[in-house]
Enzyme design. Sequence first.
Site, PDB file in Angstrom:
ATOM      1  N   GLU A 167      26.364  45.161  51.476  1.00 48.79           N
ATOM      2  CA  GLU A 167      26.858  43.853  51.038  1.00 48.79           C
ATOM      3  C   GLU A 167      25.788  42.856  50.588  1.00 48.79           C
ATOM      4  O   GLU A 167      25.582  41.808  51.228  1.00 48.79           O
ATOM      5  CB  GLU A 167      27.683  43.202  52.159  1.00 48.79           C
ATOM      6  CG  GLU A 167      28.869  44.040  52.588  1.00 48.79           C
ATOM      7  CD  GLU A 167      29.786  43.306  53.569  1.00 48.79           C
ATOM      8  OE1 GLU A 167      29.384  42.257  54.102  1.00 48.79           O
ATOM      9  OE2 GLU A 167      30.899  43.779  53.801  1.00 48.79           O
ATOM     10  N   GLU A 352      34.151  50.013  55.128  1.00 47.05           N
ATOM     11  CA  GLU A 352      34.610  49.071  56.157  1.00 47.05           C
ATOM     12  C   GLU A 352      35.982  48.560  55.770  1.00 47.05           C
ATOM     13  O   GLU A 352      36.235  48.263  54.602  1.00 47.05           O
ATOM     14  CB  GLU A 352      33.685  47.837  56.263  1.00 47.05           C
ATOM     15  CG  GLU A 352      32.381  48.084  56.958  1.00 47.05           C
ATOM     16  CD  GLU A 352      31.523  46.822  57.046  1.00 47.05           C
ATOM     17  OE1 GLU A 352      32.070  45.700  57.126  1.00 47.05           O
ATOM     18  OE2 GLU A 352      30.291  46.983  57.015  1.00 47.05           O
TER      19      GLU A 352
HETATM   20  C1  BGC Z   1      30.014  43.137  57.508  1.00 47.14           C
HETATM   21  C2  BGC Z   1      30.144  43.363  58.994  1.00 47.14           C
HETATM   22  C3  BGC Z   1      31.013  42.273  59.601  1.00 47.14           C
HETATM   23  C4  BGC Z   1      32.381  42.368  58.961  1.00 47.14           C
HETATM   24  C5  BGC Z   1      33.390  41.380  59.503  1.00 47.14           C
HETATM   25  C6  BGC Z   1      31.277  42.704  56.832  1.00 47.14           C
HETATM   26  O1  BGC Z   1      30.971  41.669  55.952  1.00 47.14           O
HETATM   27  O2  BGC Z   1      29.436  44.251  56.881  1.00 47.14           O
HETATM   28  O3  BGC Z   1      28.876  43.404  59.553  1.00 47.14           O
HETATM   29  O4  BGC Z   1      31.081  42.350  60.985  1.00 47.14           O
HETATM   30  O5  BGC Z   1      32.277  42.153  57.588  1.00 47.14           O
HETATM   31  O6  BGC Z   1      33.027  40.079  59.216  1.00 47.14           O
END
Ligand code: BGC
Length: 454
Positions: A167, A352
């Site tokens: 990111e 994610e």
């Molecule tokens: C990040 C994580 C973070 C998640 C939730 C993402 O932007 O990679 O490290 O915990 O979002 O905010």
Amino acid sequence: MSKDYTFPEGFLWGAATSAYQIEGSPLADGAGPSVWHRFVHTPGQTMLGETGDIACDHYNMYRDDIQLMRKLGLQAYRFSVNWGRVFPEGTGRINEAGLGFYDRLIDGLLEAGIEPLLTLYHWDLPAALDDRGGWLNPDIATWFADYAGAMYERFDGRVKKWATLNEPWVITDGGYLHGALAPGHESLFETPIASRNLMLAHGAAVKRYREIGKHEIGLVLNLEPKFPASDSEADFKTAERSDAYMNHQYMDPAFGRGCPPLMKEIFGPAWRDWTDEELALAAQPIDWLGVNYYTRGVMMYDPGKWPVGASYVQQPGKTYTETGWEVYEEGLTKTLMWIKDTYGNPPVYITENGSAFYDPPKASNGRVQDPLRLDYLQRHLRSVHSAIGQGADIRGYMAWSLLDNLEWSLGFSKRFGIVHVDFETQDRTPKDSALFYSKVIASNGAVLSEEVAS
Ligand code: BGC
């Protein structure tokens, strides 16, 4: 008859974490401090002054965590390496003891039949490099490629899926523009410099991989579809600028399409065009794209908000997570189709996806019931399935997050884990969402057709 949600054979099911959010022991075995270590120890920077000094104590409990993953049936685990454990000064001398931790972790995962997905950089820049300008110093592309090269030398073979950066948008928007994340700068002029250097570092690390590595390497971007809050011209343009800033700013150079022309408008005098050499370096072909998806943005023109002049507008009647993000699973399908149609259908891993919701205390029967997180998971997995059905090349899904962890500046107040962590005792308890996810994995998606969540 209910819809069939079976995923393609070989689809990879896993969960994700990042080093600073779970490991604890930030200075153990000769590790150098990171910018995050420094940031959290600066008064006023995190909720309740919470730090990653202990976090989930994963540095000491990684064996238990691997067993937990095995019990849940995870096929893959995405984690990141803390650069400063391996190179305490960021460059130069390798710290074998720090490298040893990742060596044991990777071996443990492989013994448990879990495929490691290794992210080289998830925000924890060695503080020693920040002292030399960090992401503002053009030398960082070489520093990063040297660190990456050392990791490839040691682990390529055991690790077959690598990611360079996690990111870059969040690193720059949070760390260099708004100051809510480490290193906490607030500078319109620094932001596009940091963005450019991040993409050059990414390109240099991919290039190095082609010299040493024999497997696959990708880049992880957070993507969020943008919608205008009304049909006014101003909101329409705002949504376009927001899309350029958050999505195109990194997707376009990574896929050889240059920088979006709107960047000049957004950054004004702080923008300088990239040279042809810079564009070529950033566009090194990647083997897959990692997509982090959480929500969409409904954007309203708000000239006071820099750099794009936009505010988010809440939608009536919609569910919002504890981080204030709308649950909008259609946006995931839309994003995946946009990637397919615009960037030539590259292989994609969802690296994610997840939600922070309040969890009730553990019940006397040992259950942690998290119906909203379970519902979020089910909806988003169905959306992934839909994109695959429409031809998008999606290879796997990593739930964020395996464990409740340090949500950066928000401390431990926001729980994203599918596994509950009691931060007093370090007890881990799979929540209902984790138990459901286990069944999803065991059935390769088929149980998604059941209305378990409602
Ligand atoms: C990040 C994580 C973070 C998640 C939730 C993402 O932007 O990679 O490290 O915990 O979002 O905010």
